[in-house]
Design an enzyme around this catalytic site. Sequence first.
Site, PDB file in Angstrom:
ATOM      1  N   ASP A 183       0.854  -1.183   0.000  1.00  0.00           N
ATOM      2  CA  ASP A 183       0.000   0.000   0.000  1.00  0.00           C
ATOM      3  C   ASP A 183       0.894   1.237   0.000  1.00  0.00           C
ATOM      4  OD1 ASP A 183      -1.783   2.011   0.363  1.00  0.00           O
ATOM      5  OD2 ASP A 183      -2.712   1.196   2.175  1.00  0.00           O
ATOM      6  N   HIS A 185      -0.244   4.472  -0.319  1.00  0.00           N
ATOM      7  CA  HIS A 185      -0.878   5.709   0.202  1.00  0.00           C
ATOM      8  C   HIS A 185      -0.673   6.893  -0.746  1.00  0.00           C
ATOM      9  CE1 HIS A 185      -1.525   5.095   4.839  1.00  0.00           C
ATOM     10  NE2 HIS A 185      -1.952   4.068   4.167  1.00  0.00           N
ATOM     11  N   GLU A 209      -1.494  -1.045  -3.987  1.00  0.00           N
ATOM     12  CA  GLU A 209      -2.633  -0.184  -3.653  1.00  0.00           C
ATOM     13  C   GLU A 209      -2.250   1.290  -3.684  1.00  0.00           C
ATOM     14  OE1 GLU A 209      -4.447  -1.519  -0.086  1.00  0.00           O
ATOM     15  OE2 GLU A 209      -5.066   0.483   0.556  1.00  0.00           O
ATOM     16  N   GLU A 236     -10.215   3.250  -1.279  1.00  0.00           N
ATOM     17  CA  GLU A 236     -10.550   3.631   0.097  1.00  0.00           C
ATOM     18  C   GLU A 236     -10.868   5.118   0.187  1.00  0.00           C
ATOM     19  OE1 GLU A 236      -6.653   2.345   1.495  1.00  0.00           O
ATOM     20  OE2 GLU A 236      -6.454   4.242   2.542  1.00  0.00           O
ATOM     21  N   ASP A 258     -14.598   1.345   1.243  1.00  0.00           N
ATOM     22  CA  ASP A 258     -14.630   1.214   2.692  1.00  0.00           C
ATOM     23  C   ASP A 258     -16.102   1.281   3.087  1.00  0.00           C
ATOM     24  OD1 ASP A 258     -14.749   1.930   5.483  1.00  0.00           O
ATOM     25  OD2 ASP A 258     -12.597   2.328   5.365  1.00  0.00           O
ATOM     26  N   HIS A 285     -11.739  -2.031   2.165  1.00  0.00           N
ATOM     27  CA  HIS A 285     -10.812  -1.368   3.085  1.00  0.00           C
ATOM     28  C   HIS A 285     -11.414  -1.409   4.485  1.00  0.00           C
ATOM     29  CE1 HIS A 285      -9.381   2.644   4.832  1.00  0.00           C
ATOM     30  NE2 HIS A 285      -8.243   2.081   4.485  1.00  0.00           N
TER      31      HIS A 285
HETATM   32 MG   LIG Z   1      -4.758   1.790   1.976  1.00  0.00          MG
END
Ligand SMILES: [Mg+2]
Length: 382
Positions: A183, A185, A209, A236, A258, A285
């Site tokens: 991930d 971000h 991700e 997410e 999410d 998520h």
């Molecule tokens: Mg994430």
Amino acid sequence: MRIARVETFLVPPRWLFLRIETDDGLVGWGEPVVEGRAATVAAAVRELEPQLVGADPRRIEDLWQQLTRSGFYRGGPVFSSAIAGIDQALWDLAGKRLGVPVHELLGGAVRDRVRVYGWVAGDDPANVRDGVAARLAQGLTAVKMNASGPLTAIDSPAAVRGVVERAAAAREALGDDADFALDFHGRFSPAMARRTLPLLEPLLPLFVEEPVVPELAASALPAVTAATSIPIAAGERAYSRWDFAALFAAGIAVAQPDVSHAGGISETRRIAAQAETVGASLAPHCPLGPIALAACVQVDLASTNFLIQEQSRGIHYNSQWDVLDYLADTSVFDLVDGGIPRLEGPGLGIEVDEQAVRAAAERGHDWHAPIWRHVDGSLAEW
Ligand SMILES: [Mg+2]
């Protein structure tokens, strides 16, 4: 049957719980929260409360439409998360009233258990090996980690190779029968993503991700997904099927709504169906609490294109407090063969420990996302 009371509880480590009570004494729970903006979402729930008290909780879709559209301004993390938690509580009430788990109301289970992954702190390759070993010992068959610190727009060879080394450490510790996902971000620029992702391909990550920030979904993400064979995951920070349309057009392989941000069980279920139309998988998520996790599991059980579920047991953000702290019976989340078995209880299938929630809300929390800076002092993506 009418909604009589709506309450929110700000509880550690960084969550917000919602309790809806009906005039005949049924109680439904939801988790309306944006991490780092919990108090803002609580205020949004309070603004919606007059539309809920006195309403028929069985009209879940009509309430979803009204709460989402009647304010004129709609969408985004705060409004969509407030409605998400309310939607979860309404589904919880619906299942409890009928004595069935929510997945039965969504068409019934299409699987017996929900594969989950755990977090590994990805700070250096030695930590990665220990972290992976700990997760395997817990019975997990998949992990996810951040494989970098802050990254500049075009970072050094050391930074690029550092990402690859961490991923290689994960693959070595896991062997070929287990999975890791990375991930980012949104820490990569599109250029850094295109440079780095092909180097990770031989390690066969389950997915990568948020290689770039969601704002670039239309302009730059299509070129990133086209530049690599690695399945790209995102979502997410997408809050509706309309937000997801841009991600699917960009070629993502894994949709990560999410259930506490993207309009709840109702909208997440629709996003799962939308993912089917482009052959994408569902991996919700959920670095959140037990109510959000149960809501995810209910959708996962009923969704044919489900891939894997995030959960926050032992996540590095939370010290002291854990997903199991607010449950009367924690065994519902015990793992079998790397997954959470079908939740059979009515509604969301968990029993919230209301006393523990009320006690924790006295303490509350003040969690905010960390602020990262590059060495030159400029702001970095966390
Ligand atoms: Mg994430």
